[in-house]
Design a protein around this motif. Structure first.
Motif, short mmCIF file in Angstrom:
data_model
loop_
_atom_site.label_atom_id
_atom_site.label_comp_id
_atom_site.label_asym_id
_atom_site.label_seq_id
_atom_site.Cartn_x
_atom_site.Cartn_y
_atom_site.Cartn_z
N LEU A 1 -1.39 5.63 -11.86
CA LEU A 1 -1.55 4.58 -12.86
C LEU A 1 -1.34 3.21 -12.22
CD1 LEU A 1 0.48 6.25 -15.76
CD2 LEU A 1 -1.99 6.38 -15.32
N GLY A 2 -2.29 2.31 -12.47
CA GLY A 2 -2.20 0.94 -11.96
C GLY A 2 -1.33 0.07 -12.83
N SER A 3 -1.32 -1.22 -12.51
CA SER A 3 -0.45 -2.15 -13.23
C SER A 3 -0.80 -2.24 -14.72
CB SER A 3 -0.54 -3.54 -12.58
OG SER A 3 -1.89 -3.97 -12.53
N ASN A 4 -2.07 -2.03 -15.08
CA ASN A 4 -2.50 -2.05 -16.48
C ASN A 4 -2.66 -0.65 -17.04
OD1 ASN A 4 -2.63 -4.90 -16.55
ND2 ASN A 4 -4.67 -4.85 -15.61
N PHE A 5 -2.03 0.32 -16.39
CA PHE A 5 -2.11 1.73 -16.77
C PHE A 5 -3.55 2.27 -16.72
CE2 PHE A 5 1.95 0.42 -18.60
CZ PHE A 5 2.76 1.45 -18.16
N ASN A 6 -4.35 1.66 -15.86
CA ASN A 6 -5.66 2.26 -15.58
C ASN A 6 -5.44 3.45 -14.65
OD1 ASN A 6 -4.86 0.06 -13.76
ND2 ASN A 6 -6.67 0.64 -12.58
N ALA A 7 -6.05 4.57 -15.00
CA ALA A 7 -5.79 5.82 -14.30
C ALA A 7 -6.85 6.10 -13.24
CB ALA A 7 -5.74 6.98 -15.28
N LYS A 8 -6.39 6.66 -12.10
CA LYS A 8 -7.29 7.04 -11.01
C LYS A 8 -6.92 8.42 -10.49
CE LYS A 8 -8.40 2.35 -9.44
NZ LYS A 8 -8.71 1.52 -8.25
N LEU A 9 -7.94 9.21 -10.18
CA LEU A 9 -7.72 10.52 -9.59
C LEU A 9 -7.37 10.38 -8.12
CD1 LEU A 9 -10.78 12.46 -11.09
CD2 LEU A 9 -8.54 12.05 -12.11
N SER A 10 -6.45 11.20 -7.65
CA SER A 10 -6.06 11.17 -6.24
C SER A 10 -5.90 12.60 -5.71
CB SER A 10 -4.74 10.40 -6.07
OG SER A 10 -3.67 11.14 -6.64
N ALA B 1 0.86 -1.18 0.00
CA ALA B 1 0.00 0.00 0.00
C ALA B 1 0.90 1.23 0.00
CB ALA B 1 -0.93 0.00 1.21
N ALA B 2 0.31 2.38 -0.26
CA ALA B 2 1.05 3.64 -0.25
C ALA B 2 0.63 4.46 0.96
CB ALA B 2 0.78 4.42 -1.54
N VAL B 3 1.61 4.91 1.73
CA VAL B 3 1.35 5.68 2.95
C VAL B 3 1.86 7.10 2.76
CG1 VAL B 3 1.78 5.88 5.42
CG2 VAL B 3 1.52 3.62 4.39
N LYS B 4 0.96 8.05 2.83
CA LYS B 4 1.34 9.47 2.73
C LYS B 4 1.48 10.03 4.14
CE LYS B 4 -0.78 12.26 -0.18
NZ LYS B 4 -1.80 13.17 -0.77
N ARG B 5 2.67 10.55 4.43
CA ARG B 5 2.92 11.15 5.74
C ARG B 5 2.81 12.67 5.61
NH1 ARG B 5 8.26 9.94 9.35
NH2 ARG B 5 9.30 10.80 7.51
N ILE B 6 1.93 13.26 6.42
CA ILE B 6 1.64 14.70 6.33
C ILE B 6 2.09 15.36 7.63
CG2 ILE B 6 -0.15 16.44 6.02
CD1 ILE B 6 -1.81 14.26 4.63
N HIS B 7 2.96 16.33 7.52
CA HIS B 7 3.38 17.11 8.69
C HIS B 7 2.44 18.31 8.82
CE1 HIS B 7 7.02 14.72 9.01
NE2 HIS B 7 7.23 14.92 7.72
N VAL B 8 1.62 18.27 9.86
CA VAL B 8 0.63 19.33 10.05
C VAL B 8 1.32 20.53 10.70
CG1 VAL B 8 -1.59 19.94 11.07
CG2 VAL B 8 -1.17 17.59 10.30
N LEU C 1 -2.15 8.92 5.65
CA LEU C 1 -3.22 8.41 4.79
C LEU C 1 -2.70 7.19 4.05
CD1 LEU C 1 -4.44 11.83 3.32
CD2 LEU C 1 -5.67 10.40 4.97
N VAL C 2 -3.47 6.11 4.09
CA VAL C 2 -3.06 4.85 3.47
C VAL C 2 -3.95 4.60 2.25
CG1 VAL C 2 -2.67 2.39 3.82
CG2 VAL C 2 -2.38 3.97 5.73
N TYR C 3 -3.30 4.52 1.07
CA TYR C 3 -4.01 4.31 -0.18
C TYR C 3 -3.68 2.93 -0.76
CZ TYR C 3 -4.27 9.45 -0.10
OH TYR C 3 -4.47 10.75 0.26
N GLU C 4 -4.50 2.52 -1.70
CA GLU C 4 -4.14 1.34 -2.49
C GLU C 4 -2.88 1.65 -3.29
OE1 GLU C 4 -6.56 0.43 -5.93
OE2 GLU C 4 -7.55 2.38 -5.76
N MET C 5 -2.07 0.63 -3.53
CA MET C 5 -0.84 0.83 -4.27
C MET C 5 -1.13 0.89 -5.77
SD MET C 5 2.41 1.26 -4.53
CE MET C 5 3.13 0.88 -2.94
N MET C 6 -0.64 1.95 -6.42
CA MET C 6 -0.74 2.09 -7.87
C MET C 6 0.67 1.86 -8.42
SD MET C 6 -3.96 2.69 -8.27
CE MET C 6 -4.20 3.39 -9.90
N HIS C 7 0.87 0.71 -9.01
CA HIS C 7 2.22 0.20 -9.27
C HIS C 7 2.99 0.98 -10.33
CE1 HIS C 7 1.81 -3.33 -6.67
NE2 HIS C 7 0.55 -3.38 -7.08
#
Length: 447
Positions: free
Chosen positions: A293-302, A185-192, A231-237
């Motif tokens: 972009l996912g493993s099949n280059f399917n695109a998702k907004l983030s 998964a992808a973890v975004k670390r945000i310094h507030v 924030l923990v997101y699905e991994m977009m390879h």
């Protein structure tokens, strides 16, 4: 108390009363034989005008005793009726209370089921993903987003080691996290460090907890640890579109057809936000770095930290923000924000896919040029258009399709918002240009 038992008790009580009352009635009501005077033989008849004997007084006394006996029985009947009535009233009250309790419980159950049915579509595609997480590490829920323990994130990212950094944002870095069963998964670390970062974090959770679409990234969980937010997101390879187009590979992994699929996926995601969400959502920060972009280059907004609900926003009720090169002129100059602002940003991304250049490039230390300003005169000239196409995909597409895509891009980046098309119109224009196996309707008959 069981409902069936409470129903049986009044029935038994009524039956007992029905059985008991006739017996009481038989005791109190004199029989026909007893009411008649004893038979007297003719020889024993008294003279009609004879005086009443002294025994009449005794007979009268006996009658008085019998009346007193009847009054006692009437009192007993009255007491029995009062007791039975009271018991019935108590039972009916209990039944009423139980009925009210069950009605409330049933309503509560129906509400919970309705909420579950509403949340079911949101969690449908997340189910297999969330199953990867250890339930012991989940400390709660916020909407459809899981609260994850900080220690688990530390372990999954190897204490946020720099080797696991896969991206950088405005308020922190993004790390690759390996959870149990080698699930990534992808973890975004945000310094507030200010209100903007905190507002963006809350806005991201608020938006993505109620949005679920195949072209919008899935937010799996979040964590709050001191002044740091995660924030923990699905991994977009395949990373971001920006890294694919302007990184080391310079777009070589993206063919013409794959680029058209990416454009179609972005349009579908925006169409969902603008037309399907209630209220509509304006992304407000659409750019190639926020398209994953996912493993099949399917695109998702983030990155929905700046997203806002639809409608017309002016400079007085919304803070000006965005990324240079993607911000619509009316938003930059007048602070006017509408869904057409997202359409403008989409046009810039479409130009990136078509031309392979960054949205803003430095011409000199003190001068920058936007891709829109540079490309606009050449996009409308069919003789010059093929020469500005990204060399990686040049001469790999049907020229007719190239002209159509260029025309869509020109309309999207019009300075006047009213001249720009709705994202729904853009979507319908792109579908015929994408092969059917990639999500469009184009049938390819030749190799």
């Amino acid at each position: 108390m069981d409902l069936n038992l409470l129903l049986i008790i009044p029935i038994l009580t009524i039956l007992l009363l029905l059985l008991y009352l006739p017996s009481i009635h038989s005791l109190t009501t004199p029989s026909p034989l007893s009411s008649m005077s004893d038979p007297v033989l003719p020889s024993q008849k008294k003279p009609p005008f004879s005086h009443i004997p002294p025994t009449a007084a005794v007979s009268s006394g006996t009658s008085e005793i019998r009346v007193v006996h009847h009054e006692d029985l009437n009192k007993k009947i009255l007491v029995a009726l009062i007791v039975a009535s009271s018991l019935l009233v108590v039972i009916l009250i209990l039944l009423l209370c139980l009925w009210i309790y069950r009605v409330k419980k049933s309503k509560k159950s129906n509400i919970e089921m309705a909420q579950q049915s509403q949340d079911a579509p949101k969690g449908l595609s997340l189910g297999p993903i969330l199953d990867k997480f250890n339930p012991l590490r989940m400390t709660g829920k916020k909407g459809s987003v899981t609260v994850i323990e900080y220690e688990w994130l530390v372990s999954a990212t190897n204490n946020f080691h720099e080797d696991n950094v896969i991206g950088h944002g405005a308020f922190g870095s993004v790390y690759k996290a390996c959870f149990n069963d080698h699930f990534l998964a992808a973890v975004k670390r945000i310094h507030v460090s200010g209100p903007d970062a905190h507002r963006g974090f809350e806005n991201e959770i608020s938006c993505l907890s109620r949005i679920q679409h195949q072209n919008i990234v899935n937010l799996l969980g979040y964590c709050i640890h001191g002044d740091t937010r995660f924030l923990v997101y699905e991994m977009m390879h395949n990373g971001s579109l920006e890294s694919q187009l302007h990184g080391p590979s310079h777009g070589t992994n993206l063919s013409w057809q794959q680029r058209m699929k990416v454009a179609l996926d972005i349009a579908r995601g925006l169409e969902y936000l603008h037309e399907r969400c209630t209220p509509p959502v304006i992304h407000r920060d659409l750019k190639s770095s926020n398209i994953l972009l996912g493993s099949n280059f399917n695109a998702k907004l983030s990155d929905f930290g700046l997203a806002t609900t639809g409608g017309i926003h002016g400079k007085n009720n919304i803070k000006l923000s965005g990324s240079l090169g993607y911000v619509a002129p009316e938003y930059l100059l007048d602070g006017k924000l509408t869904d057409k602002s997202d359409v403008y940003a989409f046009g810039v991304v479409l130009l990136e896919l078509l031309i392979g250049r960054k949205p803003v490039e430095k011409m000199s230390p003190s001068q920058c040029q936007s891709i829109v300003t540079w490309a606009m005169p050449q996009l409308t000239d069919r003789s010059k258009l093929p020469n500005i196409v990204d060399p990686v995909i040049r001469d790999t597409m049907d020229l007719k399709h190239l002209y159509q895509v260029a025309a869509v891009a020109v309309l999207c980046v019009q300075p006047e918002p009213s001249y720009r098309p709705l994202i729904t119109d853009v979507l319908h224009s792109l579908i015929p240009l994408v092969p059917a196996e990639l999500g469009g309707s184009l049938r390819i008959t030749e190799s």
